[in-house]
Design a protein around this motif. Structure first.
Motif, PDB file in Angstrom:
ATOM      1  N   UNK A 112       0.869  -1.172   0.000  1.00  0.00           N
ATOM      2  CA  UNK A 112       0.000   0.000   0.000  1.00  0.00           C
ATOM      3  C   UNK A 112       0.909   1.226   0.000  1.00  0.00           C
ATOM      4  N   UNK A 113       0.869   1.973  -1.101  1.00  0.00           N
ATOM      5  CA  UNK A 113       1.735   3.139  -1.302  1.00  0.00           C
ATOM      6  C   UNK A 113       0.925   4.378  -0.970  1.00  0.00           C
ATOM      7  N   UNK A 114       1.238   5.017   0.167  1.00  0.00           N
ATOM      8  CA  UNK A 114       0.469   6.161   0.628  1.00  0.00           C
ATOM      9  C   UNK A 114       1.206   7.458   0.330  1.00  0.00           C
ATOM     10  N   UNK A 115       0.466   8.574   0.344  1.00  0.00           N
ATOM     11  CA  UNK A 115       1.023   9.912   0.126  1.00  0.00           C
ATOM     12  C   UNK A 115       0.071  10.885   0.797  1.00  0.00           C
ATOM     13  N   UNK A 116       0.491  11.425   1.957  1.00  0.00           N
ATOM     14  CA  UNK A 116      -0.437  12.155   2.813  1.00  0.00           C
ATOM     15  C   UNK A 116      -0.178  13.650   2.905  1.00  0.00           C
ATOM     16  N   UNK A 117       0.640  14.191   2.013  1.00  0.00           N
ATOM     17  CA  UNK A 117       0.931  15.621   2.119  1.00  0.00           C
ATOM     18  C   UNK A 117       1.232  16.176   0.737  1.00  0.00           C
ATOM     19  N   UNK A 160       8.122   3.627  -9.054  1.00  0.00           N
ATOM     20  CA  UNK A 160       7.141   2.586  -9.374  1.00  0.00           C
ATOM     21  C   UNK A 160       7.735   1.588 -10.373  1.00  0.00           C
ATOM     22  N   UNK A 161       8.307   2.111 -11.454  1.00  0.00           N
ATOM     23  CA  UNK A 161       8.811   1.226 -12.505  1.00  0.00           C
ATOM     24  C   UNK A 161       9.931   0.338 -12.006  1.00  0.00           C
ATOM     25  N   UNK A 162      10.823   0.897 -11.206  1.00  0.00           N
ATOM     26  CA  UNK A 162      11.960   0.117 -10.716  1.00  0.00           C
ATOM     27  C   UNK A 162      11.503  -0.986  -9.775  1.00  0.00           C
ATOM     28  N   UNK A 163      10.541  -0.684  -8.915  1.00  0.00           N
ATOM     29  CA  UNK A 163      10.039  -1.710  -8.006  1.00  0.00           C
ATOM     30  C   UNK A 163       9.340  -2.825  -8.771  1.00  0.00           C
ATOM     31  N   UNK A 164       8.541  -2.458  -9.756  1.00  0.00           N
ATOM     32  CA  UNK A 164       7.817  -3.465 -10.514  1.00  0.00           C
ATOM     33  C   UNK A 164       8.743  -4.252 -11.438  1.00  0.00           C
ATOM     34  N   UNK A 165       9.829  -3.635 -11.863  1.00  0.00           N
ATOM     35  CA  UNK A 165      10.817  -4.373 -12.640  1.00  0.00           C
ATOM     36  C   UNK A 165      11.495  -5.427 -11.774  1.00  0.00           C
ATOM     37  N   UNK A 166      11.779  -5.077 -10.526  1.00  0.00           N
ATOM     38  CA  UNK A 166      12.441  -6.009  -9.615  1.00  0.00           C
ATOM     39  C   UNK A 166      11.475  -7.055  -9.061  1.00  0.00           C
ATOM     40  N   UNK A 167      10.196  -6.672  -8.896  1.00  0.00           N
ATOM     41  CA  UNK A 167       9.203  -7.573  -8.297  1.00  0.00           C
ATOM     42  C   UNK A 167       7.943  -7.568  -9.168  1.00  0.00           C
ATOM     43  N   UNK A 168       7.994  -8.220 -10.313  1.00  0.00           N
ATOM     44  CA  UNK A 168       6.890  -8.110 -11.288  1.00  0.00           C
ATOM     45  C   UNK A 168       5.560  -8.666 -10.792  1.00  0.00           C
ATOM     46  N   UNK A 169       5.566  -9.521  -9.774  1.00  0.00           N
ATOM     47  CA  UNK A 169       4.309 -10.063  -9.258  1.00  0.00           C
ATOM     48  C   UNK A 169       3.726  -9.212  -8.127  1.00  0.00           C
ATOM     49  N   UNK A 170       4.431  -8.167  -7.747  1.00  0.00           N
ATOM     50  CA  UNK A 170       3.985  -7.326  -6.636  1.00  0.00           C
ATOM     51  C   UNK A 170       2.714  -6.574  -7.012  1.00  0.00           C
ATOM     52  N   UNK A 171       1.717  -6.618  -6.139  1.00  0.00           N
ATOM     53  CA  UNK A 171       0.493  -5.834  -6.300  1.00  0.00           C
ATOM     54  C   UNK A 171       0.641  -4.566  -5.469  1.00  0.00           C
ATOM     55  N   UNK A 172       0.609  -3.405  -6.127  1.00  0.00           N
ATOM     56  CA  UNK A 172       0.705  -2.124  -5.430  1.00  0.00           C
ATOM     57  C   UNK A 172      -0.650  -1.443  -5.472  1.00  0.00           C
ATOM     58  N   UNK A 173      -1.151  -1.060  -4.313  1.00  0.00           N
ATOM     59  CA  UNK A 173      -2.371  -0.252  -4.249  1.00  0.00           C
ATOM     60  C   UNK A 173      -1.971   1.192  -3.981  1.00  0.00           C
ATOM     61  N   UNK A 174      -2.341   2.079  -4.890  1.00  0.00           N
ATOM     62  CA  UNK A 174      -2.064   3.486  -4.702  1.00  0.00           C
ATOM     63  C   UNK A 174      -2.967   4.074  -3.628  1.00  0.00           C
ATOM     64  N   UNK A 192       0.458   1.801 -13.011  1.00  0.00           N
ATOM     65  CA  UNK A 192       1.365   1.042 -12.150  1.00  0.00           C
ATOM     66  C   UNK A 192       0.616   0.331 -11.023  1.00  0.00           C
ATOM     67  N   UNK A 193      -0.411   0.959 -10.501  1.00  0.00           N
ATOM     68  CA  UNK A 193      -1.215   0.401  -9.411  1.00  0.00           C
ATOM     69  C   UNK A 193      -2.599   0.089  -9.948  1.00  0.00           C
ATOM     70  N   UNK A 194      -2.946  -1.175 -10.129  1.00  0.00           N
ATOM     71  CA  UNK A 194      -4.239  -1.504 -10.733  1.00  0.00           C
ATOM     72  C   UNK A 194      -5.427  -1.245  -9.818  1.00  0.00           C
ATOM     73  N   UNK A 195      -5.158  -0.848  -8.577  1.00  0.00           N
ATOM     74  CA  UNK A 195      -6.236  -0.417  -7.696  1.00  0.00           C
ATOM     75  C   UNK A 195      -5.731   0.737  -6.852  1.00  0.00           C
ATOM     76  N   UNK A 196      -6.634   1.627  -6.497  1.00  0.00           N
ATOM     77  CA  UNK A 196      -6.298   2.813  -5.724  1.00  0.00           C
ATOM     78  C   UNK A 196      -7.318   2.943  -4.595  1.00  0.00           C
TER      79      UNK A 196
END
Length: 793
Positions: free
Chosen positions: A505-510, A540-554, A569-573
């Motif tokens: 879960x990739x958060x951004x609060x500010x 995002x791209x570098x993480x998904x290149x290293x871990x292609x099966x990783x599911x990231x929620x924005x 990059x994040x198929x769900x938000x």
């Protein structure tokens, strides 16, 4: 015949271009060197010459006609209008030159048409044909985007070069038309072929001049916890706009809008949709001139933007999508849903079911131990949940431990007091229970009380000599600095490579304040906002290149960065921090205008709700959340056996019907904005199955008769309709449809269909007469209808 020959017809003698796929047409012409739009709308047949559409009407404005015999430039529907050349409407491009001039004159020099669709360097964009995702050779934060041109007949791309001879600048306007969707993707690449640097002050990704202003404009506005509420008003003389200056697309205005003919509704009428594949500052506006013509523009917000372009360098604008519908707003939404699922999201996840999760945040907030987490995980496993997500509070050490929001951000190392075995240890224990493990990060932020800030205070975005605003005791890291991106990547990689983490879960609060980049000189300060978001995309791209099966929620303080750029990059938000079911009806309804059900993070949370204090039944909360990516945020240890059993039934129900909910076509049946009722449904592509959510928000005494009319079914087919007051697979339900639910065989049920009972109705009846739902419940009630086609013997 190649796709570009089928989708893009070119008359080389007249320099006319016709993009069409039998659903939409865009006709471009070169008139005395200027690229103009002769027509955009419903598909029209090809003809050799559309020159009769050039507007020759007289207007009293500045013109160079006396010298050059040109048409008056303001009367032309230009594709790339410039500042200061006699067109006094907003320009699509403004270039500051070394002598202080901002005047340019971009004229046609050539074109190319190819099958497929080129990727945009460093930016998310739609694709056609075979997806070549970020795993294919990402070289670093400033490296090229990994996706390459896809040679496929799913789309064709027209690139038109315009050149300003005095500066040597070339603007390449890219148009991609998709074979199966009435959508045209538009972007601009600006190349400095001159001898001097210039500064790009404005570059719209899309400019569309329409011949009249007989439209309503729907924007999607809101704030934290009430994101993306439709606001509709007629176009009027002057400018009406939505924009962001927060460094993110933001919760206040969404980078999407709909222009519809008056009277257009869900089922009929003409409409255009605009969507920006970008997550930073944007400007979207419609300008109506004194002659009732409309100019639409969408691009990076020019306020605070200034990009220094050296000789030989290029600048690529983000991609804008223009969708068209001749059949109402619902059809327009479904078009964008398919674009997201088939041409934007990584197909590894786009039409693949995601795990049903439980997040510990509203159960524990910062106050948890490993034992508490494992207790929650065991109860979640008992209910059939598939993924356990550890939210904020797991990181930082010593005096910088993350025990509240004052410390720890930026120090992505496990707190040994809370996680004695580190992230790998808790992940292993969660896996042993039978659940996948997920983890929360806020990569873009830092607390002053952190090892990272103490080591690198210069990595924070701040203006020298001025006090910095603070929110939630945190500051924004300068992702325009590649060293910052490298560092955060290495810290996240160290965790993800040593622990079995299936989900982030990739958060951004500010948002960004005190905008200044200490790594660049004064002439580059206008680049920070855009360079920042490029850094986010690079991570995002570098993480998904290293871990292609990783599911990231924005996530961005809820739904504050819910846009097409993140979805690449994040198929769900995470749709909103407001998890109240009644509020979510409005939030998810508005979000669905452009985004599919599977993109919307939606969870069942605690009651009374932590955002509104409202109490709703577990059945109501589940019936709303299932029209999203399903999960839970609650303390299961505080629930009784009956509630735990109901959650297990909800999980089983969602797991069974998730493919229909996520891959089906969404139809909005009733808008929730009158605070009385709401309804929506999804229909399978073969129209054999549907599922309907029907909701009472506030009850009405002595209420009038009410019927919910379905959509998207086969008129002549017979359907079995099963009514459910909660998410529970009916007794005897088989994988291919309802087999054993109670039924009134003769169809004699009068009034609302009783809970657990099935009736047989034709598609025509269900769509034109509807289902009686007058008294399905009091305040905060829900009814689910399973609709399954009956095959005749």
């Amino acid at each position: 015949m190649g796709a570009h020959q089928q989708l893009i017809a070119v008359n080389d003698d007249l320099t006319q271009f016709h993009l069409t796929n039998r659903r939409v047409s865009m006709i471009l012409d070169v008139v005395e060197g200027k690229l103009v739009n002769l027509y955009t709308g419903a598909a029209v047949p090809y003809r050799d010459d559309f020159g009769y559409l050039v507007d020759d009407s007289f207007r009293v404005q500045a013109t160079t006609a006396d010298e050059h015999g040109e048409h008056r430039i303001e009367q032309l529907r230009q594709e790339f209008p410039e500042y200061g050349r006699g067109d006094f409407r907003g320009s699509a491009v403004t270039i500051l030159q070394s002598n202080g001039s901002r005047i340019t004159d971009f004229r046609y020099v050539g074109y190319r048409a190819v099958n497929g669709k080129p990727a945009l360097e460093g930016l998310p964009s739609t694709y056609a044909g075979t997806y070549a995702g970020p795993a294919a050779g990402e070289s670093g934060p400033d490296g090229p985007d990994a996706a390459a041109t896809t040679v496929d007949d799913a789309a064709a791309t027209l690139s038109i070069d315009l050149k300003d001879d005095l500066t040597g600048l070339t603007a390449t306007l890219n148009y991609t038309i998709f074979r199966d969707e009435p959508v045209i993707a538009r972007s601009v690449r600006l190349t400095n072929g001159g001898d001097e640097p210039v500064t790009v002050e404005r570059l719209a990704s899309l400019n569309l001049d329409l011949p009249d202003s007989d439209y309503t404009m729907t924007e999607f506005t809101g704030a934290w916890a009430r994101e993306r509420t439709p606001h509709t008003q007629p176009l009027h003389p002057g400018v009406q706009s939505v924009a962001s200056m927060w460094g993110a697309s933001g919760p206040y205005f969404s980078p999407n809008a709909i222009l519809a003919r008056p009277g257009a509704d869900e089922d009929q009428g003409e409409a255009f949709g605009l969507a920006f594949v970008y997550s930073g500052n944007f400007d979207l506006h419609a300008e109506v001139d004194a002659y009732d013509a409309t100019r639409l523009q969408l691009g990076i917000n020019p306020s605070g933007f200034a990009w220094r372009l050296q000789p030989g360098e290029s600048f690529q604008s983000p991609e804008a999508l223009l969708g068209y519908s001749a059949h109402g707003l619902g059809a327009l939404s479904r078009t964008f849903h398919r674009i997201v699922l088939d041409h934007l999201e990584n197909p590894r996840w786009a039409r693949r079911e995601r795990p049903i999760l439980i997040n510990n945040w509203e159960a524990t907030y910062f106050d948890f131990t490993s034992d508490k987490l494992l207790e929650l995980a065991r109860l979640a496993k008992r209910a059939g949940v598939e993924l356990f997500v550890l939210d904020d509070g797991w990181f930082g050490r010593g005096g910088h431990a993350r025990v509240d929001d004052r410390a720890g951000l930026g120090d992505w190392v496990a707190n040994p007091e809370r996680l004695p075995g580190g992230v790998a240890g808790i992940a292993e224990k969660i896996n042993a229970i039978g659940l996948q493990f997920g983890l929360w990060f806020e990569p873009e932020m830092v607390n002053r009380a952190s090892d990272l800030y103490e080591a690198h205070p210069d990595w924070v975005i701040a203006t020298p000599g001025r006090a910095s605003a603070v929110y939630r005791q945190q500051y924004v890291l300068n992702f325009a600095n590649p060293d910052v991106v490298d560092h955060i990547y290495e810290k996240m990689h160290a965790i993800l490579s040593t622990a079995n983490v299936a989900y982030v879960k990739w958060d951004m609060n500010r948002f960004i304040t005190e905008v200044y980049d200490v790594t660049r000189g004064a002439e580059r300060q206008g680049e920070l906002f855009h360079r920042y978001i490029l850094g986010v995309y690079a991570l995002y791209r570098r993480l998904l290149a290293a871990f292609p099966d990783l599911l990231i929620e924005g996530c961005a303080s809820g739904g504050s960065r819910f846009d097409m750029g993140i979805l690449a990059y994040s198929p769900q938000i995470w749709t909103s921090d407001d998890t109240d079911a009644v509020e979510r009806l409005s939030i998810q309804y508005g979000t669905s205008a452009f985004f599919p059900v599977s993109a919307m993070g939606a969870h069942v949370s605690i009651t009374p709700n932590h955002q509104t204090g409202r109490s709703e039944s577990l059945a109501m909360r589940g019936a709303v959340a299932m029209f999203g990516t399903f999960g839970y945020e609650m303390d299961l240890t505080r629930l009784g056996e009956g509630e735990l059993d109901e959650i297990a039934r909800q999980v089983a129900f969602f797991r069974k019907y998730a493919p229909l909910l996520h891959d089906g076509d969404l139809y909005r049946l009733r808008a929730p904005y009158d605070h009385r009722r709401a309804a929506w449904m999804t229909v399978s592509s073969d129209r054999r199955h549907a599922i309907v959510g029907d909701y009472v928000i506030l009850g009405v005494p002595n209420r009038p008769k009410s019927r919910v009319r379905l959509r998207g079914l086969d008129e002549d087919a017979l359907y079995r309709v099963t009514s459910l007051s909660r998410l529970e697979i009916p007794d005897g339900d088989a994988a291919d449809g309802i087999a054993g639910a109670a039924t009134d065989g003769a169809g004699v049920v009068r009034g609302p269909i009783p809970d657990g009972v099935s009736v047989v109705r034709s598609g025509g009846e269900l769509m034109r007469i509807g289902i009686d739902d007058t008294n399905i419940g009091p305040d905060f009630a829900a009814r689910i209808y399973l609709v399954d086609r009956i095959d005749e013997e």
